[in-house]
Write a protein that holds these residues in place. Structure first.
Motif, mmCIF file in Angstrom:
data_model
loop_
_atom_site.group_PDB
_atom_site.id
_atom_site.type_symbol
_atom_site.label_atom_id
_atom_site.label_comp_id
_atom_site.label_asym_id
_atom_site.label_seq_id
_atom_site.Cartn_x
_atom_site.Cartn_y
_atom_site.Cartn_z
ATOM 1 N N PHE A 6 0.927 -1.139 0.084
ATOM 2 C CA PHE A 6 0.001 0.035 0.052
ATOM 3 C C PHE A 6 0.925 1.251 -0.013
ATOM 4 C CE2 PHE A 6 -2.524 3.447 1.372
ATOM 5 C CZ PHE A 6 -3.826 3.124 1.312
ATOM 6 N N HIS A 14 -0.832 6.411 -3.239
ATOM 7 C CA HIS A 14 -2.077 5.501 -3.606
ATOM 8 C C HIS A 14 -2.834 6.066 -4.686
ATOM 9 C CE1 HIS A 14 -3.848 7.274 -0.434
ATOM 10 N NE2 HIS A 14 -4.942 7.409 -0.884
ATOM 11 N N GLU A 33 -7.904 1.408 -2.667
ATOM 12 C CA GLU A 33 -6.471 0.843 -2.740
ATOM 13 C C GLU A 33 -6.410 -0.160 -1.752
ATOM 14 O OE1 GLU A 33 -2.839 0.194 -4.456
ATOM 15 O OE2 GLU A 33 -4.712 1.138 -5.151
ATOM 16 N N SER A 34 -6.886 -0.142 -0.367
ATOM 17 C CA SER A 34 -6.793 -0.957 0.610
ATOM 18 C C SER A 34 -7.319 -2.184 0.205
ATOM 19 C CB SER A 34 -7.190 -0.572 1.859
ATOM 20 O OG SER A 34 -8.375 -0.070 1.709
#
Length: 605
Positions: free
Chosen positions: A444, A448, A495-496
């Protein structure tokens, strides 16, 4: 599960939005686009207007009553009141997207009425890059000092050139007296201390502003604001641009701040250290609590419990009355009593149940194949971009599937570079990188948003990256699925999510301090049959952290500037400095003590 009807409605709204956008684009040649803008309105107070016009209002307290704030057609605040007592430090908290930043902008632009004698400074934009040295850029903020010095130079030059009119001497005496009164001679030292506290060494203080990156120019903007000492200082996520050392210095510096501060922050420890009051933005209104963030959470929780108890008690009372009404509605002998009960129901205040924030559940894999160590290791690694400047020299570190490591250090110390070497994106100049042949690493990045296509919907983005996955497995809000990515405040959620889909025995998370907070408490599950973890995964203004037991049989390497997040997650602390990495046995507490001792030696505290 996704509600099909809701998704159809969301899709229709998205299509209408896209059609509208296309229509605006088609009109671009005939005129400028009309973008949604924030606006504010405020009920006028005749008393304050009279005092302001007469010049009798000398108070530095800020009172903004009965005001509304909107963004486009969306109402953010309605009938709100904001009272800021001079000399107190206020933390503004609330879920993302409710209007905290917009409120700061409305105050800074004076769209909301503030007495004209109160100076306001909003740290929002980075300093423009030009030939001005960093130190001089900060000194320029004191306009009174600068104008006096400029006048002193002009008068002195006139006298030396023999063009004086005889009044220069008296005026120069006045200027020298004023300069002494404002301690102008101490200004360079004060500006230097502020810059040093924010990470600018002596050499950097003499560099021109154009030589700095955007992050360092934002630090310059913060330094200018601190040096200027406005009556009302507005800060929006000031810790996002800072490393742990600078955050600790800023906490200590603001604790002695003499005027008023209004700061938006999701850094719980920062608010506990700095704030004397908390302002909670929710339900289109502002509620103020005395004390730091911890005290706010306790009082808020108690208020919510009381609110729920009152609501439940009233519901029972309503049901009791309704039973009587239903029973005797058609009984002529009880008609007057029924009417009385109906009027009683009408007069009861309408209480609302507690509006609980939605909980997002993020699932991590239940476990990974057990690898024999070493899993990930750097042995006597040297690395540089320029042979004249080593980033690392004789670096030796290792991580395994049980590691919970946090990497700290000043910006530019090489944290990101070390992560790239660990992931194999950069090759050591000398030394060995060893990684297990079956090792996969989830990453991550602090950048991001740069990795996302902002012009497609959330569901399209995820479907492109993970075509085999089901939409319902991404755990995004139904309406968020069909919003364009750029319209979602939860870009970090997308993104996570991309971390979670591929099974990765080692998870690397870089710079959690700069990631926007989630809408509510986010929890993860270790896998099927496991109880929810003891701490939330991604932070909100009310919570922070990744429970070490959640990422079952997987290692975590974290680069963060958030003290509470570090304490919740990490069992090992690596300090990146002096071209190497040092393990701090005493954890974050020892690191904090080391920094404080450095500040004392350098005269910053």
């Amino acid at each position: 599960m996704v509600n099909a009807k809701k998704l159809e409605k969301a899709e229709a709204r998205l299509k209408a939005k896209q059609d509208k956008r296309m229509e605006r684009d088609s009109l671009k040649s005939s005129g400028p686009l009309v973008l949604e803008e924030a606006s504010a309105s405020q009920a006028a107070s005749k008393k304050e207007t009279r005092m302001e016009s007469s010049g009798k209002n000398k108070s530095y307290d800020v009172r903004i009553e009965n005001f509304d704030v909107s963004f486009g057609e969306r109402v953010l605040l309605t009938g709100a009141d904001l009272n800021l007592a001079f000399g107190r430090r206020y933390g503004l908290v609330g879920r993302n997207g409710l209007g905290k930043t917009t409120l700061l902008k409305m105050i800074a632009s004076q769209s909301l009425r503030i007495p004209s004698h109160i100076s306001i400074l909003h740290v929002e934009q980075e300093v423009a890059g030009d030939e001005t040295p960093a130190l001089h850029s900060v000194l320029e903020c004191d306009t009174t000092r600068e104008s006096l010095l400029q006048e002193e130079r002009e008068l002195t030059a006139r006298v030396n050139a023999g063009r004086g009119e005889g009044t220069e001497g008296a005026r120069l005496s006045e200027i020298y007296a004023k300069l002494e009164e404002i301690e102008a001679d101490k200004a360079p030292a004060r500006a230097s201390v502020i810059l040093a506290g924010l990470g600018f060494n002596a050499k950097m203080q003499q560099q021109t502003t154009k030589e700095f990156s955007g992050g360092w120019r934002m630090r310059l903007a913060l330094a200018r604001a601190l040096f200027a000492r406005p009556d009302l200082l507005l800060l929006d996520e000031p810790t996002n641009m800072l490393d742990v050392r600078a955050i600790l210095w800023l906490e200590n510096y603001l604790q002695t701040w003499q005027s008023t501060i209004l700061v938006v922050s999701h850094d719980r420890n920062f608010l506990n250290a700095v704030a004397t009051d908390i302002i909670h933005l929710h339900s289109q209104r502002l509620d103020t609590y005395r004390g730091d963030f911890e005290n706010f959470m306790k009082i808020k929780e108690e208020r919510l419990k009381n609110q729920q108890r009152e609501y439940e008690a009233q519901q029972q009372y309503r049901e009791h009355i309704q039973v009587f009404i239903d029973r005797f509605r058609y009984n002529a002998n009880r008609a007057s009593q029924v009417q009385s009960k109906l009027k009683l129901l009408e007069k009861l205040p309408e209480l609302k149940p507690v509006d609980k924030e939605s909980e997002v559940i993020m699932k991590f894999p239940d476990g990974f194949e057990k690898f024999s160590p070493p899993i990930l290791q750097l042995d006597e690694v040297d690395f540089y971009y320029d042979p004249s400047h080593y980033i690392f020299h004789s670096l030796s570190v290792s991580a395994d599937l049980e590691s919970r490591i946090c990497v700290v250090g000043e910006n530019g110390a090489g944290k990101s570079t070390m992560l790239k070497i660990l992931m194999g994106e950069l090759a050591p100049v000398r030394g060995i990188r060893h990684a297990h042949r079956n090792l996969k690493i989830g990453y991550f990045s602090q950048h991001h948003v740069d990795q996302l296509d902002l012009n497609i919907s959330a569901v399209e983005l995820l479907a492109k990256k993970f075509p085999a996955a089901k939409t319902s497995s991404f755990h995004l809000h139904n309406l968020m699925l069909y919003n364009l990515v750029t319209e979602n405040s939860g870009q970090c959620h997308l993104e996570s999510t991309t971390i979670n889909c591929p099974a990765a025995p080692v998870l690397i998370v870089e710079d959690r301090g700069g990631v926007p907070a989630s809408a509510g408490e986010l929890r993860c599950l270790g896998g099927a049959g496991r109880a929810p973890c003891c701490q939330p995964v991604w932070r909100s203004e009310e919570s922070s952290g990744l429970c070490p037991d959640d990422y079952a049989l997987g290692g975590v390497i974290l680069v963060s500037h958030d003290e509470r997040f570090i304490r919740l997650v990490c069992q090992e602390l690596w300090v990146c400095e002096n071209a190497t990495v040092t393990r701090i046995e005493g954890g974050f507490d020892q690191y904090r003590d080391i920094l404080k001792e450095q500040f004392r030696k350098e005269g910053f505290l």
